[in-house]
Design an enzyme around this catalytic site. Sequence first.
Site, short mmCIF file in Angstrom:
data_model
loop_
_atom_site.label_atom_id
_atom_site.label_comp_id
_atom_site.label_asym_id
_atom_site.label_seq_id
_atom_site.Cartn_x
_atom_site.Cartn_y
_atom_site.Cartn_z
N TYR A 137 0.87 -1.18 0.00
CA TYR A 137 0.00 0.00 0.00
C TYR A 137 0.90 1.23 0.00
O TYR A 137 1.48 1.59 1.03
CB TYR A 137 -0.90 -0.04 1.23
CG TYR A 137 -1.96 1.04 1.33
CD1 TYR A 137 -2.19 1.95 0.31
CD2 TYR A 137 -2.73 1.14 2.49
CE1 TYR A 137 -3.17 2.93 0.43
CE2 TYR A 137 -3.72 2.11 2.62
CZ TYR A 137 -3.92 3.01 1.59
OH TYR A 137 -4.89 3.98 1.72
N LYS A 165 -1.29 -1.34 -4.11
CA LYS A 165 -2.38 -0.37 -4.10
C LYS A 165 -1.70 0.99 -4.22
O LYS A 165 -1.00 1.44 -3.30
CB LYS A 165 -3.21 -0.43 -2.81
CG LYS A 165 -4.28 0.67 -2.76
CD LYS A 165 -5.03 0.70 -1.44
CE LYS A 165 -6.02 1.88 -1.43
NZ LYS A 165 -6.77 1.97 -0.15
#
Length: 296
Positions: A137, A165
């Site tokens: 992330y 992400k």
Amino acid sequence: MTAKSKFRGSFTALVTPFKNGGLDEAAFRGLVSWQIAEGTHGLVPVGTTGESPTVTHDEHKQLVEWCVDEAKARVPVIAGAGSNSTAEAIGLAKHAEKVGAAAVLVVTPYYNKPTQEGLYQHFKAVNDAIGIPIIIYNIPGRSVVDMSTDTMKRLFELKNISGVKDATANIARVSAQRAAMGEDFNQLSGEDITALGYMAHGGHGCISVTSNVAPRLCSEFQTACLKGDYATALKIQDKLVPLHTNLFIEANPAPVKYALSLLGKMSNTLRLPMVELSEANREIVRQSMVHAGLLN
């Protein structure tokens, strides 16, 4: 799920409902079931939108367990398992694997500002501790550090690092990461408003805030993008743009929780230091929902 599994489509960054100071299990399970019924391709509990900084570790684990249990393997659960402590991240990741999550979402360590080598060693330690896919992330706006493409490439050589992400809002990163890691590196947008461009550049999906309130539209949007039907995707995007914008009119997740309260999905309750959406902005969010066809 194999370590290099493909994650495609619309993944909802689930909010965390609260009631009487604790977790609202019924509302959370109801949200999960509704998401799946509406066509969401995957679920991401206890990330930023799930108020992970203000839930306890026990609550964090409980939310992952409820999500996996309610999903019943109908869609993959990518469990939030991030921390700026490597030991804590490993503990959360191990728990997620134990209870049946398909993968974990691990944020770049925040506040302590590790170097690129520190980022590599952090993710390598999590990789070595579990046997399910890890989605990096990368959200420099919140964590203050930005993982480089070179560091991602090194990490992708490890058995469990599966993708990213990407919440950099830099669409050029998609092409750079695709060139460095190839098509098997899962690239999931972390920005609803730029997801159309992200997909056109070679992205595979989006971990979405908007899909909390518009799961069917977000699912249809991603399905169209994955088919290369950008004319249909653009029509859906036109419906969603006000929501994509105004769900961030104040700090996430205050606007999306207010929107969900209008749909009757949960109470409009957050934990300090997060506060409810201001009265001045409530009508703006409501009108965005009307524009998307979610309210009359």
